[in-house]
Design an enzyme around this catalytic site. Structure first.
Site, mmCIF file in Angstrom:
data_model
loop_
_atom_site.group_PDB
_atom_site.id
_atom_site.type_symbol
_atom_site.label_atom_id
_atom_site.label_comp_id
_atom_site.label_asym_id
_atom_site.label_seq_id
_atom_site.Cartn_x
_atom_site.Cartn_y
_atom_site.Cartn_z
ATOM 1 N N CYS A 67 0.837 -1.198 0.000
ATOM 2 C CA CYS A 67 0.000 0.000 0.000
ATOM 3 C C CYS A 67 0.878 1.256 0.000
ATOM 4 C CB CYS A 67 -0.989 -0.047 1.172
ATOM 5 S SG CYS A 67 -2.374 1.074 0.988
ATOM 6 N N HIS A 100 -3.597 -5.683 0.855
ATOM 7 C CA HIS A 100 -2.966 -5.934 2.151
ATOM 8 C C HIS A 100 -2.963 -7.422 2.498
ATOM 9 C CE1 HIS A 100 -2.556 -1.776 3.720
ATOM 10 N NE2 HIS A 100 -3.607 -1.513 2.960
ATOM 11 N N GLU A 140 -1.271 -8.833 4.705
ATOM 12 C CA GLU A 140 -1.101 -9.026 6.153
ATOM 13 C C GLU A 140 -2.435 -8.988 6.888
ATOM 14 O OE1 GLU A 140 -0.777 -6.247 4.590
ATOM 15 O OE2 GLU A 140 -0.980 -4.472 5.877
#
Lengths: 727, 221
Positions: free
Chosen positions: B86, B195, B197
C-alpha cells in the site's frame, strides 16, 4: 476595568443575568479575555446548564464501571487487567457548515478524548443523520461528511467499523454527526485530568495555536438561521497526520511514570482544559501565554484562550521529568512547551507580554455556573394503531423490495467502503451485521460495538423511544454473542428554551434510565447537543446510544448470514404485529403516526439472555435481531448476506403484513441444524418455528416469493442513485 | 528469517505487518525508525501501509527521502528482498525501485473492500506458494492506488513478467492493465496495493495472504 456593552455580552451568548453573575463572581467587571472564558465555560456545550439536572437520573454505576461520566471518556473493566475506554460526541453544527472538516475534526476530537486517558483507539463508529434524500443539500452533505470521516480515521489507522445513517426531513437544516471511539488500555495505566499538586509544570503539546475555531463552543450552543453559512470561519481544520503523531507520542510518554494529569484541548480549547484540570485537582493554574506555541502573529490572550485549533493536549508533569517528555515529542516532530505551573491559589491567572491579563477564581466559575430547570411539557401520548387498521399492500413482495431499497434500510456499502474497516487486522465482524466486533489484540476476547436510536419512535413517545434506543443496542450486542456491558450517549435535540423540546429531552432520559436500570447496563460517558434547529424547527429527538460489550471467546461470535440449506429458522420473542411508527406504515402506507412499539424490559432481558445462551452453546448457526422493517427485512438481510433463500410459514392469527413488517421489540431470528432444532428447549419463552433455509428465493408461504438476487439489487440501489456522479 | 519493518511518521500498518511476520515466520521483526541511518542485518525489508507524512505532497514522496531510505535502496539494489504494501508500494515507486506511479483512484474515493486478485507470476520469492493464475481474495484500503506508467514501460513490465498480481474482476481504482502489484526486474522488490497481512487467519475473513509470508519464510530461513 472596562465595562462591557449589552452588544458584547450578547455576542458571547450570555444573558444579562448570567453577566451579572460573572460580575458577582469577580467582584468587578470582567475584561474581554475573562468574559470570553466565562462565556465558553458557561455555554450550553461546556456547562450542560439545561441538561445537568436531568442527566443525574441515568444509572452510571455497575460492577464493570471504572470511570463514569465526568472524565474525558468512560472506562469499563473487561477482565484480565484490561479496560475499554469510550465516548461518543456530536459535531453537528460544524458539519452542516463545512461537512468535510466538521466531520473530520469530530472524529479527531473523539479519538483524543480516548487516547488522553491512556487507551489506544481500536474502533470508530458514526451515527449520522441527514435531511431528506431529495433535499438539495443532502447529497453535498453526505459526500462531505463521509469523506471527512474517512479522511481522518483512515489516516489514523483506526478501523471505522460501524454506525448508522438515516435520512429524514427534520434534519434538512441540521444534520447530526455523532462520532464514537473505543480504545483499549491496561487498568493500571489509565490517565485522568485532575491537576493535583502545587508547583508542577503545565505542559502544552501538539499543534501550534492559530485563530481557527474561535467561539466554536458558543456557535454550537445556538440555533441556526438563514445566515448560518457565514459561520464557516468558526469551524476548525483538522490534520490527522499530526494527530497520529500526537497519539504515538502520548502513548510513548504514558509508558513512563511522569504524567500527573492530561486532558485534550477540545471544545473551548485551552480555556476548558486549563479550567477543568485545575478545578478537578482543586489547585490553581498560572499560565504564561507567551510560551504557547503560536501559528499566527500577534495573537491576543483572548484569541489564544478561545482558539479551537486541533490536535493539542495539556499535561501536568511530575517536576524534574520535563526532559523525558521533551525528548519524546521532539522525536515525533511536535511542539512541547512548558506554559505554566500549578498553584495553591484556586485561581486561573494568565500573563501575556509581561502583564496579568486575567485572574479568575475557579470556585465561582464552577459553582456559579448557570443551572436551569427549564420549563417542559410532556409529549402527548400517541394512539395505538391496531394491525387491522392498516390495510394490506397489494403485493407483499413489492413492499419488501421498496423498504429494502429505501433510504432507511438500503445497503450502506457506498458509505463504509470509504472507511478503512480492516486496518489493525483485528476486525472480525465487518460493517453490515448487528454489531461490529474487533478482537482484543493478542487475546481470545473481543469487543462488540454498535450505535442505535430510532428517532421516529422518540418523537412519537420520548419515554418509549429512549427505552428502545438503549434496548436496541443491548439487543444488537447480544445478537453477536456479547455480554452488553455499558454505553455512551449523544443526545441531540432542538432548543432547550422551548418547553416541548425539554419535554422530549426529559422523556427520553427517563426512558433511557429505566432501560439502563432494568438491563444492568449503565452509561459511562456522553454528550448533549441542543439547539439543533433552524428558524424554530427542531430535529426529531435523537438520543444516539453507543453500546459496548465483550465476547469472552471470539470463536463463539454469531453473524447474520444463513450458513447452510435445510436449516430450521426460529423466531424468538412475541409478535403482535405492531405497525404504529413502523417503516412499513411510513414508506408503504404513507402514514407517520401512532404509538411506537412498547419495550417490555423484563422480556427484553429474558429473550436476550436466552439467545446469548444459545449462541454460547454452539447450537445456533445465525442470529439477527428484528428492528426497522420487522421480521421480513431481518430475514431478507440474512438471505442477502448468504445468497441462500428461505421458506417461511405464516400464522393464521395476524394479517400477513402485520406479521412480516410489525416492529415488535425483543425479537431475534435464529437458525439451527434440523437435528439441533428438534432438541431445542425454550421453556415458556415464545419461540416460533418459522420455516427452513434453502433455495434462491425468500418465500412467504402462499403470499409472496422474491429472488434473493432481486433483494440484493433493490438493496444496493439507493446510495448509487443518491450519490451518482458525486465527486 | 530476520526482517525489518520501517516505521515512518504515520505509518499505520506497521504493527499489522509485524504481527503477520512473527506469526508466520516465528521471529519478531526489527522495527526501524525512519530517521535512523542504519539497518540491522536482515533477510527481508518491509515498507508498511499507512499515510506516511500524512500523504502530503504526494503519497510516499516525503517518506522516500527519509534517512533510512538510502540504506533501504542500497540493500534492495544489492538483492535483499523488499516488500512494499500500500503506502509502502507508493514509497517504492517514489524512490525509483519500482517503475510507474500510483495516482488517485479513478472513482476519486477511498476504497476499502476485499477484491479478487489473480497471481500472475509465481516465480518470485514472494509468490512461490501460489499457483499460476490462482485467484486469491485480499482487502484493499487506499485512496491512491491507480497504477500508471507510460505504454512502453507497461509493455516492458508485462514482457518481463514483472506483473505479480492483477485485479481479477472489477478494477477498483482504474489501474493500468488491472495491475495490483509488480516486482522489479530482478524480482526481489515487490510493491502491491492490497494488504496480504490483513488476511492471515480465518477469523479475519480469509487466509489468502498467508502464503506470501510463508513463501518468504521458506526461502529466507
Amino acid at each position: 476595568m472596562n465595562s462591557n456593552t449589552d452588544a458584547v455580552i450578547a455576542e458571547h451568548g450570555l444573558s444579562r443575568d448570567e453577566y451579572d453573575t460573572i460580575v458577582r463572581s469577580l467582584n468587578r467587571e470582567p475584561n474581554l479575555t475573562e468574559l470570553g472564558i466565562f462565556s465558553v465555560m458557561w455555554s450550553e456545550h461546556c456547562s450542560y446548564k439545561s441538561s445537568r439536572l436531568h442527566l443525574k437520573k441515568l444509572p452510571t454505576e455497575g460492577p464493570c464501571v471504572i470511570q463514569g461520566p465526568g472524565e474525558n471518556a468512560g472506562v469499563i473493566d473487561i477482565g484480565d487487567g484490561q479496560a475499554a475506554i469510550f465516548k461518543m460526541e456530536s459535531h453537528n453544527h460544524p458539519s452542516y457548515i463545512e461537512p468535510y472538516q466538521g466531520a473530520a475534526t469530530g472524529v479527531g476530537g473523539i479519538m483524543r478524548d480516548v487516547f488522553t486517558m491512556g487507551a489506544r483507539p481500536v474502533a470508530l463508529l458514526n451515527a449520522l443523520r441527514f435531511g431528506a434524500a431529495d433535499h438539495p443539500k443532502t447529497r453535498h452533505l453526505v459526500g462531505g461528511v463521509v469523506a471527512g470521516i474517512g479522511g481522518y480515521g483512515n489516516c489514523m489507522g483506526v478501523p471505522t467499523v460501524g454506525g448508522e445513517v438515516n435520512f429524514d426531513k427534520s434534519y434538512n437544516g441540521n444534520i447530526l454527526v455523532n462520532a464514537m471511539c473505543v480504545g483499549l488500555a491496561d487498568t493500571d495505566n489509565i490517565f485522568y485530568s485532575a491537576a493535583k499538586g502545587v508547583g508542577n509544570p503545565v505542559v502544552y503539546v501538539g499543534s501550534k495555536t492559530g485563530r481557527d475555531g474561535i467561539h466554536g463552543a458558543t456557535m454550537a450552543s445556538a440555533e441556526f438561521d438563514d445566515d448560518s453559512d457565514e459561520k464557516r470561519p468558526t469551524v476548525q481544520v483538522g490534520d490527522p497526520f499530526t494527530e497520529k503523531l500526537l497519539l504515538e507520542a502520548c502513548l510513548e510518554l504514558m509508558a513512563e511514570d511522569v504524567i500527573i494529569a492530561i486532558q485534550d484541548m477540545g471544545a473551548a480549547g485551552l480555556t476548558s482544559s486549563a479550567v477543568e484540570m485545575a478545578s478537578k485537582g482543586e489547585t490553581g493554574l498560572e499560565l504564561d501565554l507567551d510560551q504557547v506555541p503560536q501559528r499566527e502573529e500577534n495573537m491576543t490572550a483572548y484569541e489564544m484562550m478561545l482558539s479551537e485549533s486541533q490536535e493539542r493536549m495539556l499535561m501536568v508533569l511530575k517536576p524534574g521529568h520535563e526532559d523525558i517528555g521533551r525528548h519524546i515529542f521532539e522525536k515525533w516532530g511536535l511542539d512541547f512547551a512548558i506554559i505554566g505551573i500549578t498553584t495553591d491559589t484556586s485561581h486561573l491567572t494568565l500573563r501575556h507580554k509581561g502583564e496579568e491579563v486575567a485572574d479568575i477564581p475557579l470556585g465561582p466559575l464552577a459553582d456559579f455556573a448557570p443551572l436551569y430547570d427549564r420549563p417542559h411539557v410532556a409529549t402527548p401520548k400517541a394512539e395505538y394503531i391496531s394491525p387491522d387498521d392498516v390495510p394490506a399492500p397489494n403485493d407483499l413482495g413489492e413492499a419488501l423490495l421498496k423498504l429494502l431499497g429505501g433510504s432507511e434500510l438500503s445497503s450502506r456499502r457506498w458509505v463504509y467502503e470509504q472507511y478503512d474497516y480492516t486496518v489493525m487486522a483485528d476486525t472480525v465482524q465487518r460493517p453490515g451485521g448487528d454489531a461490529a466486533v474487533v478482537r482484543v489484540h493478542g487475546t481470545t476476547k473481543a469487543l462488540a460495538v454498535c450505535t442505535d436510536v430510532t428517532p421516529r419512535y422518540c418523537q412519537a413517545d420520548p419515554f418509549e423511544g429512549g427505552k428502545q434506543a438503549v434496548a436496541e443496542t443491548w439487543r444488537n450486542l447480544t445478537a453477536v454473542g456479547a455480554d452488553p456491558l455499558a454505553y455512551t450517549d449523544c443526545l441531540n435535540f432542538g432548543s432547550p428554551e422551548r418547553p416541548e423540546i425539554m419535554g422530549q429531552f426529559i422523556g427520553c432520559i427517563d426512558g433511557m434510565a429505566e432501560a439502563s436500570g432494568a438491563l444492568g447496563y449503565p452509561v459511562v460517558s456522553g454528550n448533549v447537543s441542543f439547539y439543533n434547529e433552524t428558524n424554530g424547527i427542531g430535529v426529531k429527538p435523537t438520543p444516539a446510544i453507543g453500546g459496548v460489550g465483550v465476547l469472552p471467546d471470539v470463536s463463539q461470535m454469531a453473524t447474520i448470514a444463513f450458513k447452510a440449506e435445510d436449516e430450521v429458522i426460529f423466531l424468538v420473542g412475541e409478535t403482535r404485529g405492531h405497525l404504529g411508527q413502523s417503516l412499513f406504515l411510513r414508506d408503504i402506507a404513507g402514514r407517520e403516526e401512532g404509538a411506537p412499539p412498547p419495550v417490555n424490559l423484563a422480556t427484553e432481558k429474558r429473550n436476550g439472555d436466552f439467545v446469548r445462551g444459545l449462541i454460547r452453546s454452539g447450537k445456533i448457526t445465525a442470529v439477527h435481531d428484528c428492528s426497522d422493517g420487522g421480521l421480513a427485512t431481518a430475514l431478507a438481510d440474512m438471505a442477502m448476506a448468504s445468497g441462500i433463500g428461505a421458506t417461511i410459514d405464516l400464522p393464521d392469527d395476524l394479517p400477513a403484513h402485520a406479521f412480516l413488517f410489525g416492529e415488535d421489540q425483543a425479537r431475534y431470528v435464529v437458525t439451527m441444524s434440523a437435528a439441533d432444532a428438534d432438541t431445542l428447549e425454550a421453556g415458556d419463552l415464545p419461540v416460533l418455528r418459522l420455516g427452513t433455509t434453502g433455495g434462491s428465493c425468500l418465500t412467504f408461504d402462499g403470499v409472496a416469493e422474491v429472488m434473493v438476487e432481486a433483494l440484493r439489487s433493490a438493496h444496493e440501489g439507493f446510495f448509487e442513485g443518491l450519490m451518482h456522479d458525486q465527486l | 528469517m530476520k526482517s525489518a519493518v520501517i516505521v515512518f511518521p504515520a505509518s499505520n500498518c506497521d504493527r499489522d505487518a509485524a504481527v503477520a511476520l512473527e506469526r508466520i515466520s516465528g521471529s519478531k521483526p526489527h522495527m526501524v525508525w525512519h530517521g535512523d541511518s542504519d539497518l540491522p542485518e536482515v533477510d527481508l525489508i518491509v515498507l508498511p501501509g499507512g499515510f506516511s507524512y500524512g500523504d502530503y505532497l504526494r503519497c510516499g514522496a516525503m517518506a522516500s527521502q527519509s534517512p533510512i531510505m538510502k540504506e533501504v535502496i542500497k540493500k534492495a539494489k544489492a538483492g535483499t528482498p523488499t516488500l512494499g504494501i500500500c503506502n509502502g508500494f507508493q514509497v517504492l515507486t517514489e524512490c525509483g525501485l519500482l517503475p510507474g506511479v500510483l495516482m488517485r483512484n479513478a472513482g476519486l474515493h477511498f476504497v476499502c473492500k476485499t477484491v479478487p486478485l489473480s497471481v500472475e507470476n509465481t516465480d518470485t520469492v514472494f509468490t512461490s506458494k501460489y499457483g499460476q493464475g490462482e485467484v486469491i481474495d485480499v482487502p484493499i484500503a487506499h485512496h491512491d492506488g491507480n497504477y500508471f506508467a507510460d505504454a512502453d514501460t507497461l509493455d516492458r513490465v508485462e514482457g518481463e513478467g514483472q506483473v505479480a498480481f492483477r485485479y481479477a474482476n472489477d478494477n477498483p481504482n482504474g489501474s493500468a492493465r488491472d495491475i495490483a502489484g509488480i516486482v522489479n526486474a530482478k524480482s526481489n522488490v515487490l510493491g502491491l496495493m492490497p494488504h496480504p497481512e490483513r488476511v492471515i487467519d480465518q477469523q479475519l475473513g480469509g487466509t489468502d495472504g498467508a502464503p506470501l509470508f510463508a513463501a518468504l519464510t521458506e526461502a529466507l530461513s
